[in-house]
Design a protein around this motif. Structure first.
Motif, PDB file in Angstrom:
ATOM      1  N   GLU A 305       1.030  -1.122  -0.134  1.00 12.81           N
ATOM      2  CA  GLU A 305       0.015  -0.151   0.065  1.00 12.81           C
ATOM      3  C   GLU A 305       0.718   1.469  -0.060  1.00 12.81           C
ATOM      4  O   GLU A 305       0.447   2.295  -0.584  1.00 12.81           O
ATOM      5  N   ILE A 306       1.911   1.418   0.808  1.00  6.72           N
ATOM      6  CA  ILE A 306       2.791   2.533   0.949  1.00  6.72           C
ATOM      7  C   ILE A 306       3.524   2.773  -0.333  1.00  6.72           C
ATOM      8  O   ILE A 306       3.680   3.700  -1.001  1.00  6.72           O
ATOM      9  N   ALA A 307       4.240   1.384  -0.944  1.00  7.38           N
ATOM     10  CA  ALA A 307       4.555   1.708  -2.132  1.00  7.38           C
ATOM     11  C   ALA A 307       3.867   2.408  -3.450  1.00  7.38           C
ATOM     12  O   ALA A 307       4.259   2.992  -3.972  1.00  7.38           O
ATOM     13  N   GLY A 308       2.550   1.819  -3.470  1.00  5.27           N
ATOM     14  CA  GLY A 308       1.657   2.442  -4.490  1.00  5.27           C
ATOM     15  C   GLY A 308       1.608   3.844  -4.258  1.00  5.27           C
ATOM     16  O   GLY A 308       1.559   4.610  -5.066  1.00  5.27           O
ATOM     17  N   LYS A 309       1.219   4.162  -2.911  1.00  6.93           N
ATOM     18  CA  LYS A 309       0.948   5.677  -2.588  1.00  6.93           C
ATOM     19  C   LYS A 309       2.151   6.546  -2.928  1.00  6.93           C
ATOM     20  O   LYS A 309       2.344   7.655  -3.654  1.00  6.93           O
ATOM     21  N   MET A 310       3.262   5.962  -2.787  1.00  9.13           N
ATOM     22  CA  MET A 310       4.680   6.742  -2.919  1.00  9.13           C
ATOM     23  C   MET A 310       4.829   6.876  -4.379  1.00  9.13           C
ATOM     24  O   MET A 310       5.038   7.929  -4.940  1.00  9.13           O
ATOM     25  N   LEU A 311       4.540   5.957  -5.252  1.00  7.00           N
ATOM     26  CA  LEU A 311       4.892   6.108  -6.649  1.00  7.00           C
ATOM     27  C   LEU A 311       3.917   6.891  -7.249  1.00  7.00           C
ATOM     28  O   LEU A 311       4.243   7.743  -8.134  1.00  7.00           O
TER      29      LEU A 311
END
Length: 319
Positions: A305-311
């Motif tokens: 979830e965090i990786a998706g929001k970061m990208l």
């Protein structure tokens, strides 16, 4: 069969180096992920280790770890980001694979750590970067921002304090040490350096504690248990108190420069509680604000979830 935690740890580290955790990228094939290089630079007589991946021609993302971890905490996130970005994740002195001089021989402080990371970026030719900060990463990253705000393209804030509201009951023994750095008050903090405490930091507040790999706390504890490292950590505990005096300065710079920010915060954290997240809304106007159902090491349970929001965030601020 004899239980040998160190053999299990070594096996887990090898496996982690060869595979990508589904918590971060469940559909990705490890063979298609950019390779991570394990490198070091000599800075002020110290070997500073760092992980690096991605095309240096792409925008840079700097990943700043917390206590008691190292760049190891980002091992699954790095290849995901590196498909589109240049990623650097250093180990601070006394952490990870960087040099660990004895506390009596080196001034362990957040100011010195921030300066060393800045020098690392200078040596790498990185003039502009977005910065991910968690826990100790906040006083490192915000000190770097204060020195040169124009160099920072954006913040990713994950359980990282810059407001007194984020220092609640958990910090009572630390405050006692800051007020009176006696051997007795220092010894009272050694309980934070045990395996039980380390495991608690990684699992407390997690939505599903069984999903948090023990690799994380075994790896961190192995480094904490090195001879002399407890004294290093006590020096950092003591120096943390100096960050509070910097908070008003950082907050004023937030208001003045208004860097875009993504906040992804484990809402169940007792170390950096939710109360420390909301004040960022007062000072940052371009703030994507997300509370997640997890604890202090939010990335370890909510990595995908965090990786998706970061990208999504990085794509927005770089285009």
């Amino acid at each position: 069969m004899t239980f040998d935690p160190m053999n299990m740890l070594n096996s887990a580290l090898v496996t982690a180096a060869l595979t990508l955790s589904p918590a971060v990228a469940p559909s990705a094939q490890a063979s298609t992920m950019p390779e991570t290089a394990f490198s070091s630079q000599m800075i002020e007589g110290l070997t500073i280790a760092y992980r690096e991946a991605g095309d240096p021609g792409n925008p840079t993302v700097l990943l700043l770890h917390g206590f008691p971890s190292s760049s190891y905490m980002f091992r699954d996130l790095i290849p995901v980001l590196a498909q589109e970005y240049h990623v650097i994740a250093p180990d601070y002195p006394g952490f990870g694979a960087s040099d660990m001089p004895l506390a009596a021989d080196y001034d362990y402080s957040f100011a010195n750590t921030a300066d060393l990371v800045t020098q690392l970026l200078d040596q790498k030719g990185v003039n502009n970067y977005a910065v991910y900060m968690t826990d100790y990463g906040a006083p490192v990253g915000f000190r770097m921002f204060a020195e040169d705000p124009a160099r920072v393209s954006g913040f990713i804030i994950q359980n990282a304090n810059a407001y007194e509201e984020g220092l609640r009951e958990f910090w009572g023994p630390m405050r006692a040490y800051w007020a009176n750095p006696s051997p007795e008050n220092g010894d009272a903090l050694r309980g934070f350096l045990t395996l039980d405490a380390t495991k608690w930091q990684f699992t407390h507040g997690a939505e599903n504690p069984a999903s948090v790999s023990p690799d994380h706390f075994w790896h961190a504890q192995y480094l904490l248990d090195r001879p002399g490292n407890q004294e290093v950590q006590l020096e950092m505990f003591l120096d943390y108190g100096k960050n509070l005096g910097e908070y008003p300065k950082w907050q004023a710079l937030f208001r003045e420069h208004q860097p875009p920010a993504l906040l992804v915060w484990g809402a169940n954290d007792q170390i950096c509680p939710e109360e420390g997240a909301h004040p960022y809304k007062r000072d940052l106007t371009d703030l994507e604000f997300h509370l997640l159902n997890t604890g202090h090491f939010a990335l370890q349970e909510k990595g995908h979830e965090i990786a998706g929001k970061m990208l999504s965030f990085l794509d927005r601020i770089n285009n």
